[in-house]
Design an enzyme around this catalytic site. Structure first.
Site, PDB file in Angstrom:
ATOM      1  N   ARG A  12      -1.882  -0.937  -9.984  1.00  0.00           N
ATOM      2  CA  ARG A  12      -0.486  -1.635  -9.873  1.00  0.00           C
ATOM      3  C   ARG A  12      -0.854  -3.176 -10.194  1.00  0.00           C
ATOM      4  O   ARG A  12      -2.053  -3.440 -10.045  1.00  0.00           O
ATOM      5  CB  ARG A  12       0.406  -1.546  -8.906  1.00  0.00           C
ATOM      6  N   GLY A  31       0.920  -1.159  -0.019  1.00  0.00           N
ATOM      7  CA  GLY A  31       0.059  -0.089  -0.012  1.00  0.00           C
ATOM      8  C   GLY A  31       0.928   1.149   0.158  1.00  0.00           C
ATOM      9  O   GLY A  31       1.908   1.222   0.097  1.00  0.00           O
ATOM     10  N   ASP A  36       4.239  -4.899  -7.126  1.00  0.00           N
ATOM     11  CA  ASP A  36       3.714  -3.700  -6.818  1.00  0.00           C
ATOM     12  C   ASP A  36       4.313  -2.341  -7.480  1.00  0.00           C
ATOM     13  O   ASP A  36       3.783  -1.399  -7.293  1.00  0.00           O
ATOM     14  CB  ASP A  36       3.750  -3.608  -5.227  1.00  0.00           C
ATOM     15  N   ASN A  37       5.445  -2.487  -8.098  1.00  0.00           N
ATOM     16  CA  ASN A  37       5.973  -1.395  -8.866  1.00  0.00           C
ATOM     17  C   ASN A  37       5.718  -1.364 -10.520  1.00  0.00           C
ATOM     18  O   ASN A  37       6.478  -0.686 -11.278  1.00  0.00           O
ATOM     19  CB  ASN A  37       7.284  -1.292  -8.747  1.00  0.00           C
ATOM     20  N   GLY A  83       2.481   3.905   1.506  1.00  0.00           N
ATOM     21  CA  GLY A  83       3.064   3.952   2.812  1.00  0.00           C
ATOM     22  C   GLY A  83       3.641   5.278   3.007  1.00  0.00           C
ATOM     23  O   GLY A  83       3.860   5.796   4.154  1.00  0.00           O
ATOM     24  N   ARG A  84       3.943   5.827   1.934  1.00  0.00           N
ATOM     25  CA  ARG A  84       4.288   7.305   1.935  1.00  0.00           C
ATOM     26  C   ARG A  84       3.841   8.280   1.014  1.00  0.00           C
ATOM     27  O   ARG A  84       4.431   9.502   0.933  1.00  0.00           O
ATOM     28  CB  ARG A  84       5.965   7.441   1.983  1.00  0.00           C
ATOM     29  N   ASP A 110       8.377   6.173   8.215  1.00  0.00           N
ATOM     30  CA  ASP A 110       8.141   7.534   8.743  1.00  0.00           C
ATOM     31  C   ASP A 110       7.079   8.102   7.573  1.00  0.00           C
ATOM     32  O   ASP A 110       6.626   9.300   7.929  1.00  0.00           O
ATOM     33  CB  ASP A 110       9.303   8.434   9.151  1.00  0.00           C
ATOM     34  N   ASP A 149       7.315   3.989  -9.936  1.00  0.00           N
ATOM     35  CA  ASP A 149       8.318   3.783  -8.932  1.00  0.00           C
ATOM     36  C   ASP A 149       9.796   3.875  -9.153  1.00  0.00           C
ATOM     37  O   ASP A 149      10.202   2.910  -8.912  1.00  0.00           O
ATOM     38  CB  ASP A 149       7.622   2.649  -8.107  1.00  0.00           C
ATOM     39  N   ARG A 158       3.761  13.486  -8.610  1.00  0.00           N
ATOM     40  CA  ARG A 158       3.657  12.880  -9.875  1.00  0.00           C
ATOM     41  C   ARG A 158       2.491  12.438 -10.529  1.00  0.00           C
ATOM     42  O   ARG A 158       1.412  12.580  -9.915  1.00  0.00           O
ATOM     43  CB  ARG A 158       4.392  11.382  -9.835  1.00  0.00           C
TER      44      ARG A 158
END
EC number: 2.7.7.-
Length: 487
Positions: free
Chosen positions: A183, A90, A252-253, A92-93, A125, A262, A176
């Site tokens: 994906r 998912g 996932d990319n 994440g950032r 983070d 990605d 972007r």
């Protein structure tokens, strides 16, 4: 041209609901400021390029402000990472801020990377650092200028927010653009979690939004999968032809649209090396340059498995069988053009393979060789290039074959040949050392080099006065930079 406050939103993916994404607001970064923006990418949203220099621009793409019509969502998906299935990944950032449609009727996702923690951040983070944001921005716009399908990058926003990687760095955000951020891993997630209703809903969404022509076929899902196979075969052919190494071809990319997606530890080849590994974290070389072709097929097989509820196994296998022949046809067509050939002969593949082996054995600069091959007549170009090779006799033998091959096409005006070859053989590419020099300056607060490099790479085929240093072979230190997934 529009001001920023007049963008028109139509958030189609957000309307799929909470099974597909989670509502999350971006976490602002401190003292946001423009590092670089792409006028060409801004034009996709009908934005006036001058808007990039306004304070509100940095505030919007630094997480401080948000359009009332935006619906920021963190997307959920899974994927195979280095060959092993990871059940939940998912955004994440990153956040899908919303979908904007322009005056031409095109929809563009606004995806903000480095926007803070989401439910899918795991132990992360949720931040992106300045260096990785600059690299993604430059790569996105550079690949587009090379006519390689890719996500686009609108801007990089820097900040004073500290983040820790191997050392303390500064947070940044990159905005972007893509017609879709779905994906392969989206389909895998709903397949492996056994949610057939949501998987069907996702499939119908992707068909309607991105493959509407397939709905007219007797088997829409099969028609869509065939289109995905064809697009990926052509994409990876272009990667290989231009020496681009992605570095992290996890499922996932992989974009459902067959575009480069990605960016992490990517690299363009300097010296030709079929076994080049650009990702310092890739101990086994799974994603080496030469492995990108079979890994593309492996990833399509993983997607095919997730589509078995909609398509027969036999039909999936038959469609997967198209990948390698399509790849080979696209690749050889482009490499013929890079060699200045306009017709096809049966031995062209052998001629190319022999050249690449000679380049491999001598560490010849991949980009500059093809560019210089078109500077002069075949005879003069071969004579000048021979000194780059250790095996001069081997190259001389190849040169004789090449000169004879060109001659069989008949008389050609040299200026026309030069123009045709230079139109497909770039003078400027995004070499890692050039990116690193721009990053070093940016981390010291000087963004001029990032902007200059972006401008040069936006016109890679045309010689630009005063920019000769960007077309030079890299120094030895520049060939051995270690780039990892955290980059």
């Amino acid at each position: 041209m529009k001001p920023l406050d007049e963008l028109t939103f139509d958030n189609r993916f957000a309307r799929l609901g909470d099974a597909f994404s989670t509502h999350v607001l971006p976490e602002p970064i401190a003292n946001p400021r423009l590092v670089v923006a792409s006028p060409a990418a801004m034009a996709l949203l009908d934005l006036d390029p001058a808007m990039a220099e306004t304070p509100v621009f940095a505030e919007l793409f630094g997480g401080h402000k948000l359009w009332a019509e935006a619906e920021p969502r963190a997307m959920v998906y899974s994927g195979h990472q280095f060959g092993s299935y990871n059940p939940q990944l998912g955004d994440g950032r990153g956040l899908l801020l919303g979908e904007v449609y322009n005056e031409a009727g095109e929809h563009w996702d606004l995806h903000l990377k480095g926007a803070g923690q989401t439910p899918y951040s795991r132990m992360g983070d949720g931040r992106a650092v300045l260096r990785s944001s600059i690299r993604e921005f430059l790569a996105s716009e550079a690949l587009n200028a090379l006519n390689i399908p890719t996500t686009r990058a609108l801007c990089v926003i820097g900040s004073d927010t500290p983040v820790w990687r191997e050392k303390q760095e500064r947070a940044a955000m990159v905005l972007r653009l893509s017609p879709s951020h779905v994906r392969f891993g989206h389909f895998e997630y709903f397949y492996y979690t056994k949610r057939p209703e949501q998987q069907k809903e996702l499939g119908e969404h992707v068909l309607a939004m991105h493959f509407p022509e397939c709905l007219e076929q007797p088997e829409p899902y099969l028609a869509m999968f065939r289109e995905i196979v064809e697009r990926n075969a052509e994409l990876i052919a272009k990667w290989q032809a231009y020496g681009f190494c992605h570095g992290v071809m996890n499922t996932d990319n992989m974009s459902i649209l067959g575009i480069t997606f990605d960016f992490g530890p990517f690299a363009f080849l300097d010296d030709f090396d079929a076994n080049f590994i650009c990702n310092h974290s890739d101990d086994q070389g799974r994603y080496s340059f030469s492995n990108q072709v079979p890994i593309g097929q492996w990833n399509l097989s993983a997607l095919a498995q997730a589509l078995t509820p909609f398509i027969s196994v036999e039909a999936l296998r038959e469609t997967l069988g198209l990948y390698l022949p399509l790849y080979q046809a696209h690749y050889l067509d482009l490499m013929r053009r890079r060699l200045g050939l306009t017709t096809a002969e049966d031995d062209d593949q052998k001629l190319l393979e022999r050249l690449l082996q000679l380049m491999q054995n001598s560490g010849v600069d991949y980009t500059l060789f093809f560019r210089r091959l078109g500077d002069e007549s075949p005879e003069l170009a071969v004579a000048r290039l021979r000194d780059d090779f250790v095996d001069i006799k081997g190259f001389d033998a190849w040169g004789e074959l090449y000169i004879a091959r060109v001659a069989r096409e008949g008389a050609v005006d040299q200026e026309q040949r030069r123009g045709r070859m230079h139109a497909v053989n770039p003078l400027y590419i995004l070499r890692n050392y050039l990116a690193q020099k721009a990053i070093d300056a940016a981390e010291s607060g000087d963004y001029a080099e990032v902007r200059r490099l972006h401008a040069v790479l936006s016109n890679p085929f045309q010689e630009q006065p005063g920019m000769e240093s960007y077309a030079e072979r890299p120094p030895e230190w520049g060939k051995h930079l270690e780039i990892s997934c955290s980059s």
